[in-house]
Design a protein around this motif. Structure first.
Motif, mmCIF file in Angstrom:
data_model
loop_
_atom_site.group_PDB
_atom_site.id
_atom_site.type_symbol
_atom_site.label_atom_id
_atom_site.label_comp_id
_atom_site.label_asym_id
_atom_site.label_seq_id
_atom_site.Cartn_x
_atom_site.Cartn_y
_atom_site.Cartn_z
ATOM 1 N N LEU A 187 -52.344 -39.291 18.412
ATOM 2 C CA LEU A 187 -51.445 -39.146 17.144
ATOM 3 C C LEU A 187 -50.444 -38.041 17.397
ATOM 4 C CD1 LEU A 187 -53.509 -40.012 14.056
ATOM 5 C CD2 LEU A 187 -52.591 -41.390 15.340
ATOM 6 N N ARG A 188 -50.950 -36.979 17.999
ATOM 7 C CA ARG A 188 -49.981 -35.990 17.983
ATOM 8 C C ARG A 188 -48.969 -36.315 19.300
ATOM 9 N NH1 ARG A 188 -54.607 -32.400 17.749
ATOM 10 N NH2 ARG A 188 -54.664 -31.487 15.620
ATOM 11 N N ARG A 189 -49.738 -36.955 20.413
ATOM 12 C CA ARG A 189 -48.812 -37.385 21.448
ATOM 13 C C ARG A 189 -47.656 -38.193 21.237
ATOM 14 N NH1 ARG A 189 -49.285 -41.716 24.494
ATOM 15 N NH2 ARG A 189 -51.600 -41.984 23.934
ATOM 16 N N LEU A 190 -48.244 -39.462 20.425
ATOM 17 C CA LEU A 190 -47.308 -40.249 20.080
ATOM 18 C C LEU A 190 -46.214 -39.986 19.147
ATOM 19 C CD1 LEU A 190 -49.803 -43.216 19.318
ATOM 20 C CD2 LEU A 190 -48.068 -43.243 21.345
ATOM 21 N N GLY A 191 -46.780 -38.850 18.193
ATOM 22 C CA GLY A 191 -45.637 -38.211 17.450
ATOM 23 C C GLY A 191 -44.548 -37.506 18.097
ATOM 24 N N ALA A 192 -45.087 -36.884 18.910
ATOM 25 C CA ALA A 192 -44.215 -35.947 19.839
ATOM 26 C C ALA A 192 -43.155 -36.890 20.433
ATOM 27 C CB ALA A 192 -44.887 -35.338 20.855
ATOM 28 N N ASP A 193 -43.453 -38.188 21.105
ATOM 29 C CA ASP A 193 -42.543 -39.078 21.336
ATOM 30 C C ASP A 193 -41.721 -39.443 20.518
ATOM 31 O OD1 ASP A 193 -41.765 -40.424 23.783
ATOM 32 O OD2 ASP A 193 -42.381 -42.289 22.836
ATOM 33 N N VAL A 194 -42.031 -39.624 19.537
ATOM 34 C CA VAL A 194 -41.102 -40.388 18.366
ATOM 35 C C VAL A 194 -40.043 -39.299 18.014
ATOM 36 C CG1 VAL A 194 -40.851 -41.310 16.113
ATOM 37 C CG2 VAL A 194 -42.719 -42.061 17.733
ATOM 38 N N GLU A 195 -40.557 -38.015 17.941
ATOM 39 C CA GLU A 195 -39.786 -36.926 17.315
ATOM 40 C C GLU A 195 -38.625 -36.650 18.271
ATOM 41 O OE1 GLU A 195 -42.240 -33.603 16.979
ATOM 42 O OE2 GLU A 195 -43.444 -34.713 15.333
ATOM 43 N N ARG A 196 -38.893 -36.687 19.647
ATOM 44 C CA ARG A 196 -37.827 -36.302 20.545
ATOM 45 C C ARG A 196 -36.846 -37.487 20.815
ATOM 46 N NH1 ARG A 196 -41.430 -36.412 26.219
ATOM 47 N NH2 ARG A 196 -41.556 -38.777 26.475
ATOM 48 N N ARG A 197 -37.185 -38.530 20.402
ATOM 49 C CA ARG A 197 -36.402 -39.781 20.727
ATOM 50 C C ARG A 197 -35.441 -39.868 19.256
ATOM 51 N NH1 ARG A 197 -38.671 -44.332 20.021
ATOM 52 N NH2 ARG A 197 -41.055 -43.926 20.169
ATOM 53 N N VAL A 198 -36.015 -39.587 18.258
ATOM 54 C CA VAL A 198 -35.265 -39.592 16.983
ATOM 55 C C VAL A 198 -34.303 -38.215 16.942
ATOM 56 C CG1 VAL A 198 -35.477 -39.128 14.425
ATOM 57 C CG2 VAL A 198 -36.982 -40.756 15.601
ATOM 58 N N LEU A 199 -34.711 -37.106 17.293
ATOM 59 C CA LEU A 199 -33.906 -36.159 17.321
ATOM 60 C C LEU A 199 -32.787 -36.364 18.309
ATOM 61 C CD1 LEU A 199 -33.099 -33.292 16.445
ATOM 62 C CD2 LEU A 199 -34.601 -32.279 18.060
ATOM 63 N N ALA A 200 -33.018 -36.823 19.494
ATOM 64 C CA ALA A 200 -32.042 -36.930 20.660
ATOM 65 C C ALA A 200 -30.905 -37.981 20.019
ATOM 66 C CB ALA A 200 -32.701 -37.568 21.815
ATOM 67 N N ARG A 201 -31.497 -38.974 19.352
ATOM 68 C CA ARG A 201 -30.126 -39.972 18.688
ATOM 69 C C ARG A 201 -29.354 -39.266 17.672
ATOM 70 N NH1 ARG A 201 -34.594 -44.113 19.246
ATOM 71 N NH2 ARG A 201 -35.022 -43.708 17.221
ATOM 72 N N ALA A 202 -30.119 -38.605 16.922
ATOM 73 C CA ALA A 202 -29.288 -37.690 15.697
ATOM 74 C C ALA A 202 -28.018 -36.903 16.307
ATOM 75 C CB ALA A 202 -30.078 -37.129 14.982
ATOM 76 N N VAL A 203 -28.803 -36.187 17.406
ATOM 77 C CA VAL A 203 -27.739 -35.191 17.902
ATOM 78 C C VAL A 203 -26.585 -36.020 18.710
ATOM 79 C CG1 VAL A 203 -27.555 -33.411 19.919
ATOM 80 C CG2 VAL A 203 -29.438 -33.313 18.389
ATOM 81 N N GLU A 204 -26.976 -37.053 19.236
ATOM 82 C CA GLU A 204 -25.995 -37.780 20.079
ATOM 83 C C GLU A 204 -24.959 -38.178 18.842
ATOM 84 O OE1 GLU A 204 -25.733 -42.077 22.894
ATOM 85 O OE2 GLU A 204 -27.549 -41.237 21.638
ATOM 86 N N TRP A 205 -25.377 -38.987 17.817
ATOM 87 C CA TRP A 205 -24.437 -39.353 16.771
ATOM 88 C C TRP A 205 -23.625 -38.456 16.358
ATOM 89 C CZ3 TRP A 205 -28.857 -42.811 14.324
ATOM 90 C CH2 TRP A 205 -29.209 -43.940 15.110
ATOM 91 N N HIS A 206 -24.235 -37.145 16.037
ATOM 92 C CA HIS A 206 -23.241 -36.088 15.514
ATOM 93 C C HIS A 206 -22.335 -35.507 16.717
ATOM 94 C CE1 HIS A 206 -22.458 -32.533 12.772
ATOM 95 N NE2 HIS A 206 -22.498 -32.078 14.168
ATOM 96 N N CYS A 207 -22.877 -35.698 17.590
ATOM 97 C CA CYS A 207 -21.803 -35.045 18.863
ATOM 98 C C CYS A 207 -20.706 -36.077 19.157
ATOM 99 C CB CYS A 207 -22.564 -34.895 19.956
ATOM 100 S SG CYS A 207 -23.482 -33.294 19.983
ATOM 101 N N GLU A 208 -20.876 -37.238 18.632
ATOM 102 C CA GLU A 208 -19.825 -38.401 18.768
ATOM 103 C C GLU A 208 -19.238 -38.637 17.512
ATOM 104 O OE1 GLU A 208 -21.971 -41.943 20.150
ATOM 105 O OE2 GLU A 208 -22.061 -40.906 22.250
ATOM 106 N N ASP A 209 -19.555 -37.757 16.456
ATOM 107 C CA ASP A 209 -18.690 -37.869 15.263
ATOM 108 C C ASP A 209 -19.098 -39.181 14.580
ATOM 109 O OD1 ASP A 209 -17.439 -35.166 15.388
ATOM 110 O OD2 ASP A 209 -16.491 -36.139 17.036
ATOM 111 N N ARG A 210 -20.228 -39.800 14.677
ATOM 112 C CA ARG A 210 -20.459 -41.139 13.962
ATOM 113 C C ARG A 210 -21.098 -40.757 12.695
ATOM 114 N NH1 ARG A 210 -20.032 -45.251 17.352
ATOM 115 N NH2 ARG A 210 -20.001 -44.864 19.466
ATOM 116 N N VAL A 211 -21.656 -39.543 12.384
ATOM 117 C CA VAL A 211 -22.495 -39.422 11.071
ATOM 118 C C VAL A 211 -21.479 -38.873 9.695
ATOM 119 C CG1 VAL A 211 -24.330 -38.322 9.980
ATOM 120 C CG2 VAL A 211 -24.243 -38.897 12.476
#
Length: 291
Positions: free
Chosen positions: A257-281
């Motif tokens: 669960l920790r391993r799967l959770g970490a994988d989801v966390e990093r993907r979700v955060l990367a998308r959020a940062v990408e969208w913010h940096c592209e002024d999409r949010v």
């Protein structure tokens, strides 16, 4: 040397937000067309066609954009702000966001962002990493990025936050908490003056406190997820940018669960940062529109 994704020269992004009414899209298009800009992408949303909120992100090309920004801004102010009562801002696509990363001991979110930035997948530069532990210093310095070890405790919090503000204020466009296991005080957020993005496991509402994955395993959870959101003075209650989940089963251990959770966390955060940096949010009240 650190790199970052380069965007087209003379490309701009126009963000428009405010009370919905007829004529907004036409007004934006008219101003851009009259000044000689070519619209290459346009996304919009209305929360309600009757007295709702309007959101629009327009990407355009205008030769010699930097020099012509004052003229374009004057025209947009008259048409959008004065006549239509809208908020607006222009961003030059070629200027990457300056993103400070705060972390503690966990490396998965931090290294994911640094790796994507180095590969040119994120339109950002990272001027610094701040951590309350020394553990990740060697990993970060391999990316050529300054690492500031700033220990913190309940007794030293005011002095430490003042030191962190000295490092951050005026130097960054956004701060990302890449599993930074400290609560930022309301005073710190107010003085910082830039958006802060956080990531946490989506167990938080049901499994508050320490060892959430142990408690989730005990309850037999079937989904592991993560939530990226903007930080406000209300703990973990800010506008949500992105979420995702992965299915798990009774066969998965707590470590799984920790391993799967970490994988989801990093993907979700990367998308959020990408969208913010592209002024999409774009935010309104306590929600977001991602265009």
């Amino acid at each position: 040397m650190p790199t970052y994704r380069t965007e087209p020269e003379d490309e701009g992004r126009l963000l428009v937000q405010g009370p919905d009414r007829p004529g907004i899209v036409a007004a934006v298009s008219t101003v851009l067309t009259d000044i000689g800009a070519n619209i290459v992408a346009l996304d919009q949303h209305s929360s309600d066609p009757h007295e709702g909120q309007f959101f629009q992100r327009t990407v355009f090309y205008l030769p010699n954009l930097t020099a012509r920004l004052p003229e374009l801004s004057e025209r947009l102010h008259g048409q959008l702000a004065e006549e239509l009562g809208l908020n607006w801002r222009i961003v030059e696509s070629k200027r990457p966001k300056r993103v400070a990363l705060l972390a503690s001991k966990s490396d998965h979110c931090l290294l994911e962002l640094l790796w994507r930035q180095r590969r040119g997948e994120l339109s950002m530069v990272v001027p610094m990493v701040i951590s309350n532990h020394p553990d990740l210093a060697t990993d970060v310095r391999q990316f050529g990025i300054p690492y500031f070890h700033v220990p913190i405790s309940a007794e030293t919090r005011p002095e430490v936050e003042a030191h962190e503000l000295g490092l951050l204020k005026g130097n960054v466009d956004v701060v990302v908490l890449a599993r930074y296991m400290q609560i930022l005080s309301p005073s710190f957020l107010e003085q910082l003056g830039v958006p802060v993005i956080n990531i946490h496991h989506s167990f938080l509402p049901a499994f508050i406190g320490a060892a959430p994955y142990d408690r989730a395993k005990e309850r037999g959870v079937k989904l592991v997820g993560a939530t990226a959101h903007y930080v406000t003075q209300d703990l973990d209650q800010g506008p949500i940018i992105e979420q995702d989940v992965v299915r798990v089963s009774h066969e998965d251990s707590t470590a799984d669960l920790r391993r799967l959770g970490a994988d989801v966390e990093r993907r979700v955060l990367a998308r959020a940062v990408e969208w913010h940096c592209e002024d999409r949010v774009m935010t309104f009240a306590n929600t977001t529109v991602v265009l």
